[in-house]
Scaffold this active site. Sequence first.
Site, short mmCIF file in Angstrom:
data_model
loop_
_atom_site.label_atom_id
_atom_site.label_comp_id
_atom_site.label_asym_id
_atom_site.label_seq_id
_atom_site.Cartn_x
_atom_site.Cartn_y
_atom_site.Cartn_z
N SER A 127 0.83 -1.21 0.00
CA SER A 127 0.00 0.00 0.00
C SER A 127 0.86 1.26 0.00
O SER A 127 0.57 2.23 -0.71
CB SER A 127 -0.92 0.01 1.23
N ARG A 171 1.61 4.36 -3.04
CA ARG A 171 1.43 5.78 -2.76
C ARG A 171 2.74 6.55 -2.86
O ARG A 171 2.75 7.72 -3.26
CB ARG A 171 0.80 5.93 -1.37
N GLY A 191 -6.01 -3.72 -7.78
CA GLY A 191 -7.16 -2.86 -7.53
C GLY A 191 -6.75 -1.51 -6.95
O GLY A 191 -7.36 -0.49 -7.25
N ARG A 239 -13.81 -6.67 -10.87
CA ARG A 239 -13.97 -6.03 -9.57
C ARG A 239 -14.74 -4.71 -9.70
O ARG A 239 -14.60 -3.99 -10.68
CB ARG A 239 -12.60 -5.81 -8.92
N GLN A 245 -9.31 2.49 -0.29
CA GLN A 245 -9.11 2.78 -1.71
C GLN A 245 -10.06 3.86 -2.19
O GLN A 245 -9.66 4.77 -2.93
CB GLN A 245 -9.27 1.50 -2.54
N ASP A 291 -7.52 -7.38 4.69
CA ASP A 291 -6.67 -8.16 3.79
C ASP A 291 -6.07 -9.39 4.47
O ASP A 291 -5.52 -10.25 3.79
CB ASP A 291 -5.54 -7.29 3.24
#
Length: 445
Positions: free
Chosen positions: A28, A32, A100, A128, A175, A321
């Site tokens: 993650s 970013r 995703g 998705r 998200q 997750d």
Amino acid sequence: MTAQHELRFDLMPGGKLTGRIAVPGDKSISHRAVMLSAIADGESRISGFLEGADSLATLKAFRQLGVVIEGPDLGQLLVRGVGLHGLRPARAPLDMGNSGTSMRLLTGLLSGQYFASELVGDPSLTRRPMRRVTEPLAEMGARITTSAEGTAPLLLQAAEGLRGIRYAMPVASAQVKSSVLLAGLYAQGETCVIEPAPTRDHTERMLRAFGYAVHQDGACICVRGGQRLSGGTIAVPGDISSAAFFLIGASIAADSDLTLTGVGVNPTRTGVIEILKAMGAEIDLLNPREQGGEPVADLHVRAAALKGIRIPTELVPLAIDEFPAIFIAAACAEGETLLRGAEELRVKESDRIQSMAKGLQALGVEAEPLPDGMRILGGSSLGNAFQGGSVDSHGDHRVAMAFAMAALRASAPIEVRNCANVNTSFPRYAALAAEAGLEIVERYD
């Protein structure tokens, strides 16, 4: 990977996990770090970047958008930022692969550009749901076309000017929150997102690290458009989602004693630790420190007798997750474990409720899938919890890695099929697991 050359894990039963290992960089945060470095003024140096397929898809997309990026070289990147308005049109569709996060966050960031973009992905990603981001972005003035089902490919038309909105998310999702906040960087006025429950806050933390003001009042997070980001140094910590498999493995396997070094312990991500401790796990956070604006610690875990619990609803978004791994722990716990309020698991890389339930049942575990969770009856915290057998991961990296750890408490060998996508988040998973003591072999059919 073709059907003729499918990757599978072959696992021998038993064993324990010991020693000191370092899991790869946080996925993650890696996403970013590249995104914000690209639209910052000046250079940014990133260390600990996850060189997995998902993060590399983000990196490739920004190269297509005109950003010069050197690396990755052993997790090191040099990103020459182009500023908030310096991105350039890509000459081809931006392929997000299986990611995703890449698709949803980039949809927000690109919705405010002066040029059109097209986002595509692999067959799993194109199933998705994307309306959860395209609908609030449309409220801001973005023009985005999806499939009739609200899925990718996504066609973003050139922006005619976004406006800030106040958006109350119907479902807790980092998200969605991040996508709207990134669009807010390009919007007139203030953009606010109201969370129904806390979610990971990596976007907010990193925006602040780049000098961009973020205001938070309880569950309401706001940014004002038109500020600038300043490049700098970013150290990506180890990924707690990757560490989770080893936390579960060492908790369930007798005589295990394992230390995971330099793992991110952001409080919006530590649900897995809180859930495992509630089940009786022995996990200690050692040497706490801060790294790139994120809290980091070494995680020391030892084998423990686990008990089934009703998982607190407030912890669900903080461990969303990690539930494939948590389900393995539940099967090794004494008594019933019940999860509710986790319908989000049905729209991940696979339907993780169904994928895990089928796999657990194939290995002799009493597991009942529910519309929004799972009921698992663990036989005992001691002895074998799983039969041997064959499990299909359905191409889901977290399902594959979770079932690999089940072998530590199995009575016979386990085969996990369809494991190629493990490389999206955890390159060299099998090698690191073997180093820690799991008897795992990768094979190609």
